[in-house]
Structures are given as C-alpha cells and as structure tokens.
Design a protein around this motif. Structure first.
Motif, PDB file in Angstrom:
ATOM      1  N   TYR A  79       0.667  -1.197  -0.051  1.00  0.00           N
ATOM      2  CA  TYR A  79       0.104   0.084  -0.412  1.00  0.00           C
ATOM      3  C   TYR A  79       1.506   1.469   0.673  1.00  0.00           C
ATOM      4  CZ  TYR A  79      -3.739  -3.223   1.276  1.00  0.00           C
ATOM      5  OH  TYR A  79      -4.633  -4.221   1.447  1.00  0.00           O
ATOM      6  N   VAL A  80       2.104   0.888   0.347  1.00  0.00           N
ATOM      7  CA  VAL A  80       2.821   2.727   0.126  1.00  0.00           C
ATOM      8  C   VAL A  80       3.331   2.812  -1.413  1.00  0.00           C
ATOM      9  CG1 VAL A  80       5.125   3.917   1.206  1.00  0.00           C
ATOM     10  CG2 VAL A  80       3.787   2.203   2.808  1.00  0.00           C
ATOM     11  N   THR A  81       2.778   4.280  -1.602  1.00  0.00           N
ATOM     12  CA  THR A  81       3.426   3.912  -2.759  1.00  0.00           C
ATOM     13  C   THR A  81       4.065   5.421  -3.109  1.00  0.00           C
ATOM     14  OG1 THR A  81       0.997   5.667  -3.000  1.00  0.00           O
ATOM     15  CG2 THR A  81       1.327   3.514  -3.650  1.00  0.00           C
ATOM     16  N   ARG A  82       4.426   6.058  -1.995  1.00  0.00           N
ATOM     17  CA  ARG A  82       5.442   7.278  -1.909  1.00  0.00           C
ATOM     18  C   ARG A  82       6.509   6.371  -1.657  1.00  0.00           C
ATOM     19  NH1 ARG A  82       5.159  11.412   2.848  1.00  0.00           N
ATOM     20  NH2 ARG A  82       7.212  11.575   2.925  1.00  0.00           N
ATOM     21  N   ALA A  83       7.314   7.362  -2.997  1.00  0.00           N
ATOM     22  CA  ALA A  83       8.757   6.348  -2.912  1.00  0.00           C
ATOM     23  C   ALA A  83       9.760   6.958  -2.231  1.00  0.00           C
ATOM     24  CB  ALA A  83       9.489   7.132  -4.248  1.00  0.00           C
ATOM     25  N   ASP A  84       9.628   7.934  -1.157  1.00  0.00           N
ATOM     26  CA  ASP A  84      10.710   8.529   0.046  1.00  0.00           C
ATOM     27  C   ASP A  84      10.296   8.098   1.401  1.00  0.00           C
ATOM     28  OD1 ASP A  84       8.111  10.219  -0.149  1.00  0.00           O
ATOM     29  OD2 ASP A  84       9.509  11.969   0.196  1.00  0.00           O
ATOM     30  N   SER A  85       9.357   7.377   1.581  1.00  0.00           N
ATOM     31  CA  SER A  85       8.930   6.864   3.136  1.00  0.00           C
ATOM     32  C   SER A  85       9.906   5.725   3.055  1.00  0.00           C
ATOM     33  CB  SER A  85       7.469   6.657   3.242  1.00  0.00           C
ATOM     34  OG  SER A  85       7.631   4.786   3.039  1.00  0.00           O
ATOM     35  N   ARG A  86       9.815   6.256   4.820  1.00  0.00           N
ATOM     36  CA  ARG A  86      11.381   5.357   5.485  1.00  0.00           C
ATOM     37  C   ARG A  86      10.531   4.118   6.346  1.00  0.00           C
ATOM     38  NH1 ARG A  86      14.514   7.743   9.172  1.00  0.00           N
ATOM     39  NH2 ARG A  86      13.301   9.493   8.840  1.00  0.00           N
ATOM     40  N   THR A  87      11.165   2.929   6.276  1.00  0.00           N
ATOM     41  CA  THR A  87      10.447   2.034   7.200  1.00  0.00           C
ATOM     42  C   THR A  87      11.503   1.603   8.771  1.00  0.00           C
ATOM     43  OG1 THR A  87       9.280   0.673   5.817  1.00  0.00           O
ATOM     44  CG2 THR A  87      10.255  -0.451   7.332  1.00  0.00           C
ATOM     45  N   VAL A  88      11.468   2.340   9.921  1.00  0.00           N
ATOM     46  CA  VAL A  88      12.150   2.114  11.022  1.00  0.00           C
ATOM     47  C   VAL A  88      11.256   1.569  12.152  1.00  0.00           C
ATOM     48  CG1 VAL A  88      13.165   3.753  13.281  1.00  0.00           C
ATOM     49  CG2 VAL A  88      12.495   4.695  10.930  1.00  0.00           C
ATOM     50  N   GLU A  89      12.021  -0.177  12.262  1.00  0.00           N
ATOM     51  CA  GLU A  89      11.995  -1.309  13.039  1.00  0.00           C
ATOM     52  C   GLU A  89      13.065  -0.647  14.146  1.00  0.00           C
ATOM     53  OE1 GLU A  89      11.893  -4.918  11.686  1.00  0.00           O
ATOM     54  OE2 GLU A  89      11.661  -4.604   9.346  1.00  0.00           O
ATOM     55  N   PHE A  90      11.966  -1.463  15.169  1.00  0.00           N
ATOM     56  CA  PHE A  90      12.286  -0.626  16.521  1.00  0.00           C
ATOM     57  C   PHE A  90      12.288  -2.685  17.217  1.00  0.00           C
ATOM     58  CE2 PHE A  90       8.757  -0.074  19.070  1.00  0.00           C
ATOM     59  CZ  PHE A  90       7.938   0.388  18.258  1.00  0.00           C
ATOM     60  N   ALA A  91      13.100  -2.607  18.582  1.00  0.00           N
ATOM     61  CA  ALA A  91      13.090  -3.304  19.622  1.00  0.00           C
ATOM     62  C   ALA A  91      11.980  -3.581  20.807  1.00  0.00           C
ATOM     63  CB  ALA A  91      13.961  -4.169  19.976  1.00  0.00           C
ATOM     64  N   VAL A  92      10.714  -4.076  20.851  1.00  0.00           N
ATOM     65  CA  VAL A  92       9.909  -4.154  21.777  1.00  0.00           C
ATOM     66  C   VAL A  92      10.650  -4.207  23.234  1.00  0.00           C
ATOM     67  CG1 VAL A  92       7.302  -4.255  23.475  1.00  0.00           C
ATOM     68  CG2 VAL A  92       7.466  -4.088  20.131  1.00  0.00           C
ATOM     69  N   PRO A  93      10.363  -4.175  24.122  1.00  0.00           N
ATOM     70  CA  PRO A  93      10.860  -4.436  25.641  1.00  0.00           C
ATOM     71  C   PRO A  93      10.667  -5.231  25.813  1.00  0.00           C
ATOM     72  CG  PRO A  93      10.731  -2.265  26.105  1.00  0.00           C
ATOM     73  CD  PRO A  93      10.596  -2.983  24.377  1.00  0.00           C
ATOM     74  N   VAL A  94      10.669  -6.499  26.612  1.00  0.00           N
ATOM     75  CA  VAL A  94      10.151  -7.794  26.972  1.00  0.00           C
ATOM     76  C   VAL A  94       9.441  -7.041  28.171  1.00  0.00           C
ATOM     77  CG1 VAL A  94      10.696  -9.651  27.598  1.00  0.00           C
ATOM     78  CG2 VAL A  94      11.187  -8.752  26.309  1.00  0.00           C
ATOM     79  N   ARG A  95       8.432  -7.101  29.199  1.00  0.00           N
ATOM     80  CA  ARG A  95       7.911  -7.029  30.232  1.00  0.00           C
ATOM     81  C   ARG A  95       8.798  -8.134  31.724  1.00  0.00           C
ATOM     82  NH1 ARG A  95       3.169  -7.848  32.635  1.00  0.00           N
ATOM     83  NH2 ARG A  95       2.099  -9.364  32.207  1.00  0.00           N
ATOM     84  N   ARG A  96       9.465  -6.863  32.542  1.00  0.00           N
ATOM     85  CA  ARG A  96       9.425  -7.445  33.900  1.00  0.00           C
ATOM     86  C   ARG A  96       8.717  -7.546  35.102  1.00  0.00           C
ATOM     87  NH1 ARG A  96      14.490  -3.480  33.247  1.00  0.00           N
ATOM     88  NH2 ARG A  96      13.965  -2.532  33.746  1.00  0.00           N
TER      89      ARG A  96
END
Ligand SMILES: C[S@@+](CC[C@H](N)C(=O)[O-])C[C@H]1O[C@@H](n2cnc3c(N)ncnc32)[C@H](O)[C@@H]1O
Length: 256
Positions: free
Chosen positions: A54-71
């Motif tokens: 679905y992303v059609t704009r060429a300049d969009s960036r994907t930033v993945e991030f790690a979700v911390p584990v609940r203590r």
C-alpha cells in the motif's frame, strides 16, 4: 510541528486495511514497525506486506524497533506494566525525536484497532506528558480481532438488546456466565474456558484470524472444549506461537 499517526492495520489480513488507513500510511515520512522477536516474525511479516502493498510514496522510510520484554519478577502486575510502558515511552521519544524532522510525520502500525487491548495511545500520551518533544497525533481505526472472529463465525456480537463483556482469561471467572451472557475473551494464556462447566454455554473460538493459518471451532462448550484444547496445543507447537480469541454465550435472542 511533528505529527504522529496511530494506524489500526487490522488483525492479520492485509485486506483489513481501510482506505483511510492506506491514505494515512502514505502521509507518513517514517513508518515505525515493532519487531517482537523470532516467534512472532509472522506478525512483523504482515506489517511488512502491508507496507509493500500500500505504500506508494517513494521517499517513505521504514524504521523497525525492538519492543522490550515486560519484567515480571518481584513486581505487581500493575507495577510491571507501568515499568514496561515507561521503557517503551523512552523508545517512542527517541524515534519521534531522531527519525522525524521538525515538521515530519511518523506512523505507528498497530495490530487490530488501537483502542482494544493496546497501549500505543496510552504510551504516546505518556511521551506527550513528559514534554521533551512537541507533537500532535491522530488515531485511525482498524478491524479488530473481535470483528474478525464474529465475521469468520458469521455471528452477531450481542444477543438482541443485550450487553457484551470483553475481558481477559485471568478475569473470565468473575463474569461468565453469572454476570454476562456474552463474554469475549482475549489475551488468554491459560485457556480459562476449560474451567467453565455450564451445560448451556456455547463457544466460538478462533486462532490466527485473517491469516492463511486461521482456525475456527464452535459448538456447545462441553462438546468442543477438548477439541479446542488439543487443536490449540498442536497449532502452538507447530507455529511456535499462537494468538486466539473466543466468545462465550449463554442464552438466546428474545429470551429474558
Ligand atoms: C494485545 S491484544 C491486541 C488486540 C488488537 N488491538 C485488536 O484490535 O484485536 C492481543 C490479543 O488479541 C487477540 N488477537 C489479535 N489478533 C488476533 C488474531 N489474528 N487471531 C486471534 N486472536 C487475535 C488475541 O486474544 C491476542 O491475545
């Protein structure tokens, strides 16, 4: 001012995406995608597929991030969730501050709908309250797992004119069947339905809804309980993880 879009992406089928959600996706300069470790790579995969489709704009960036584990050790449930949210808020703050320009737009892709058993809105409010970064945000609704469950079983959620309760496995015994004729159970790691002995109770169960691995079972609870438990255990062993939801019902339409 920086802008955040909290986008509900549906519960497993990329076709759950609404047109509003697709348009929002294309307003974002950066798409923030949580990765939850190896077991649930399929979930990250659904998010990636949504972006690819679905992303059609060429300049969009994907930033993945790690979700911390609940203590969980040595803390109450509330304390543990509070600490977890605080740590996620720090990650969000860093993402918003470092990945977006002064007038940039970022999007969080939230499973299902952000209002249902999800804390993204809560955590974004926490970041706002800290006041280190100034930003505004919008919420875009998505198809919940509850909607996907009812659609797959072709059932209405409520009995005519009757209320519905949405709860967790931990709290099910407080409500069904004494207080509620329809209870929807999410986040149930203990299969709390196994302890319900009511002969009139019916169950509508679904796992991996919306995905190619979807499984649904329904019937009189006493008749299908063991089948659901066995099917769930096998699926969990095969896939390495499971997400399931179920609706318990007692009674019928037009019955006082
Ligand atoms: C943290 S909650 C997120 C709910 C989500 N915001 C929604 O709108 O459905 C996760 C729980 O949702 C349910 N769930 C989410 N997606 C599901 C799916 N595709 N199939 C079955 N259950 C699902 C499960 O009960 C799971 O434990």
């Amino acid at each position: 001012m920086r802008k955040l879009l909290i986008i509900g992406i549906g519960s497993g089928n990329p076709e759950h995406m609404t047109i509003q959600a697709i348009n929002a996706l294309n307003r974002a300069d950066a798409l923030f995608i949580p990765t939850k470790g190896e077991k649930k790579t399929e979930l990250a995969e659904v998010r990636r597929e949504i972006c690819a489709r679905y992303v059609t704009r060429a300049d969009s960036r994907t930033v993945e991030f790690a979700v911390p584990v609940r203590r969980t050790e040595g803390v109450s449930y509330d304390g543990s969730v509070d600490d977890w949210h605080a740590r996620i808020a720090e990650i969000y703050e860093r993402l918003i501050g470092s990945e977006l320009g002064e007038d940039g737009t970022g999007a969080f892709l939230v499973w299902g709908d952000p209002m249902l058993y999800d804390s993204t809105i809560r955590i974004v409010e926490r970041v706002k309250a800290r006041g280190k970064i100034v930003f505004d945000y919008d919420v875009l609704p998505g198809i919940t797992s509850l909607q996907a469950l009812c659609a797959s079983h072709r059932i209405p959620l409520n009995l005519v004119g009757k209320p519905v309760e949405i709860t967790t496995g931990r709290r099910l015994a407080e409500s069904f069947p004494a207080r509620s004729q329809t209870s929807v159970v999410m986040l149930d790691g203990e299969q709390a339905f196994r302890r319900i002995e009511d002969p009139d109770a019916e169950i509508y169960w679904g796992a991996y809804l919306g995905t190619p691995d979807e499984i649904v079972i329904s019937g009189r609870l006493a008749d299908v309980k063991d089948k659901i438990l066995a099917t769930r255990a096998q699926a969990r062993a095969r896939m390495g993880w499971i997400m399931d939801i179920y609706l318990l019902r007692k009674g019928a339409d037009f019955e006082e």
